[in-house]
Design a protein around this motif. Sequence first.
Motif, PDB file in Angstrom:
ATOM      1  N   TRP A   1       0.838  -1.192   0.000  1.00 16.18           N
ATOM      2  CA  TRP A   1       0.000   0.000   0.000  1.00 16.18           C
ATOM      3  C   TRP A   1       0.873   1.242   0.000  1.00 16.18           C
ATOM      4  O   TRP A   1       0.636   2.190  -0.729  1.00 16.18           O
ATOM      5  N   TYR A   4       2.521   1.695  -3.371  1.00 18.98           N
ATOM      6  CA  TYR A   4       1.519   2.115  -4.358  1.00 18.98           C
ATOM      7  C   TYR A   4       1.227   3.606  -4.226  1.00 18.98           C
ATOM      8  O   TYR A   4       1.129   4.327  -5.220  1.00 18.98           O
ATOM      9  N   TYR A   5       1.109   4.103  -3.005  1.00 13.31           N
ATOM     10  CA  TYR A   5       0.721   5.491  -2.793  1.00 13.31           C
ATOM     11  C   TYR A   5       1.897   6.457  -2.924  1.00 13.31           C
ATOM     12  O   TYR A   5       1.772   7.540  -3.492  1.00 13.31           O
ATOM     13  N   TRP A  12       2.382  -2.511  -6.691  1.00  9.13           N
ATOM     14  CA  TRP A  12       2.043  -2.851  -5.307  1.00  9.13           C
ATOM     15  C   TRP A  12       2.975  -3.911  -4.741  1.00  9.13           C
ATOM     16  O   TRP A  12       2.998  -4.135  -3.533  1.00  9.13           O
ATOM     17  N   TRP A  13       3.772  -4.561  -5.586  1.00  7.12           N
ATOM     18  CA  TRP A  13       4.713  -5.583  -5.105  1.00  7.12           C
ATOM     19  C   TRP A  13       5.832  -5.735  -6.125  1.00  7.12           C
ATOM     20  O   TRP A  13       5.578  -5.930  -7.316  1.00  7.12           O
ATOM     21  N   GLU A  19      10.661  -6.109   1.216  1.00  5.79           N
ATOM     22  CA  GLU A  19       9.307  -6.680   1.122  1.00  5.79           C
ATOM     23  C   GLU A  19       9.354  -8.176   1.440  1.00  5.79           C
ATOM     24  O   GLU A  19       8.523  -8.701   2.183  1.00  5.79           O
ATOM     25  N   TYR A 362      -4.674   6.652 -11.867  1.00  2.00           N
ATOM     26  CA  TYR A 362      -3.456   6.919 -11.099  1.00  2.00           C
ATOM     27  C   TYR A 362      -2.544   7.812 -11.929  1.00  2.00           C
ATOM     28  O   TYR A 362      -2.270   7.526 -13.102  1.00  2.00           O
ATOM     29  N   LYS A 381      -5.830   1.194 -13.069  1.00  2.00           N
ATOM     30  CA  LYS A 381      -5.534   0.034 -12.228  1.00  2.00           C
ATOM     31  C   LYS A 381      -6.819  -0.690 -11.855  1.00  2.00           C
ATOM     32  O   LYS A 381      -7.435  -0.408 -10.820  1.00  2.00           O
ATOM     33  N   VAL A 384      -7.462  -2.914  -8.146  1.00  4.27           N
ATOM     34  CA  VAL A 384      -6.280  -2.882  -7.283  1.00  4.27           C
ATOM     35  C   VAL A 384      -6.666  -2.822  -5.816  1.00  4.27           C
ATOM     36  O   VAL A 384      -5.962  -3.356  -4.946  1.00  4.27           O
ATOM     37  N   ARG A 385      -7.813  -2.213  -5.480  1.00  2.00           N
ATOM     38  CA  ARG A 385      -8.210  -2.106  -4.079  1.00  2.00           C
ATOM     39  C   ARG A 385      -8.641  -3.444  -3.502  1.00  2.00           C
ATOM     40  O   ARG A 385      -8.708  -3.613  -2.278  1.00  2.00           O
ATOM     41  N   TRP A 388      -6.001  -5.044  -1.072  1.00  2.00           N
ATOM     42  CA  TRP A 388      -6.008  -4.689   0.349  1.00  2.00           C
ATOM     43  C   TRP A 388      -7.296  -5.113   1.018  1.00  2.00           C
ATOM     44  O   TRP A 388      -7.297  -5.396   2.217  1.00  2.00           O
TER      45      TRP A 388
END
Length: 415
Positions: A1, A4-5, A12-13, A19, A362, A381, A384-385, A388
Amino acid sequence: WWAYYELGWGGWWFWDPVENASFMPWLAGAALLHSQAVTEKRGSFGGWTLLLAIATFSLSLLGTFLVRSGVLTSVHAFAADPGRGLFVLIFLGIVVGGSLVLYALRAPDTESNAKPFAPGSRETLLLLNNLLLTTACAMVLLGTLYPLLADTLDLGKISVGPPYFAMMFILLMAPLVALVPLGPLTRWQREQMATPLRLLLPWAVLALVAAVIAFFLAPQGQWKTAAGILGAVWVGAGTLRFVWTRLRSAGGRLTREMWGMVLAHLGIAVFLVGALLVEGLNLQRELAVKAGDTVTLGDYAFRFDGIVEREGPNYVSDRGTVQVLRDGRITHTLHPEKRRYRAGGQVMTESGIARGVFADAYVAIGESLGNDAWALRVHIKPFVRWIWAGALLMALGAVVTAFDRRFRSVRKDLQ
């Protein structure tokens, strides 16, 4: 997260070593939870449970060493402090060495109450679960540490990147995803595999049909999209089939522990949708723009309205304004930034994100290209949510399980 932000990469990975340092104890801990259930209910897997407990805590310490010692160069690393790293390394050696010595001395006694089980029983499926998770953990550990060892031993500079991790991880996780719905529907000690397979056959057909439809409807990334839908429908429908079967049985009810398991497995299904569909259907463009330029991507249009310099509390920011349009109508106004912090001169990217349940728009700005032109990166994206959301469902499952009545009784006994 956070990646991503904050980083402006739109991913995201990345299989970054730091990681991976947080992921390895998660894999060992997931195996530990399932192994502990067998030890508690059937008296088996005592050695597995102890060894996985040692591995989970040891990998947590290893992650602390990698992040804080300075041996890795990563945007996720906290500090370069060799003195602190040496302390953590010594502590890690004492913990691992001492724990393994005690394990070697006492492990034979842990299986004294073990009960035999059939090849088709739930114990067998959970044993396979342990093997797959620990092998995946070992694979990530090898890929993370081997470049460091090779460099230390003067064997040359070796880079282990996403292709290795992605290929190996998919090979190990695909069978695990296939096993998830089978476990809850399988009985302890003795079971014919035909029984749970018969219960799940309609849902397997449904998952295959949904995957084929997704394959032909996907504009790109057909295989990833189909795999995501196949895995998600199989796990989700199979988990709900367990709930239905349990509620229909005589006096059927679900304990909080069972509800926790259901939520965690549904979290896997949601995560599969998010992870594979965003990888398969992601759209991206990177180009030079000036104020007034419009970029079209998929069903969206992005109008760049220019850059304004702003003073922050401890930074100077180039703050952009981007209008997101869909069907000719402005839906969002985004403000991506490039911040230069006064302390140390560090430059950070602040992305602008139009959040949606089924897709994010994005935007990230790059460097000035001269003549009032700027580098601009735009992404669409899809789902993508859901990544999470799946993680939150898994965490919620753990919280619900922790409030199971039998755990409360154990706490009272300890008091």
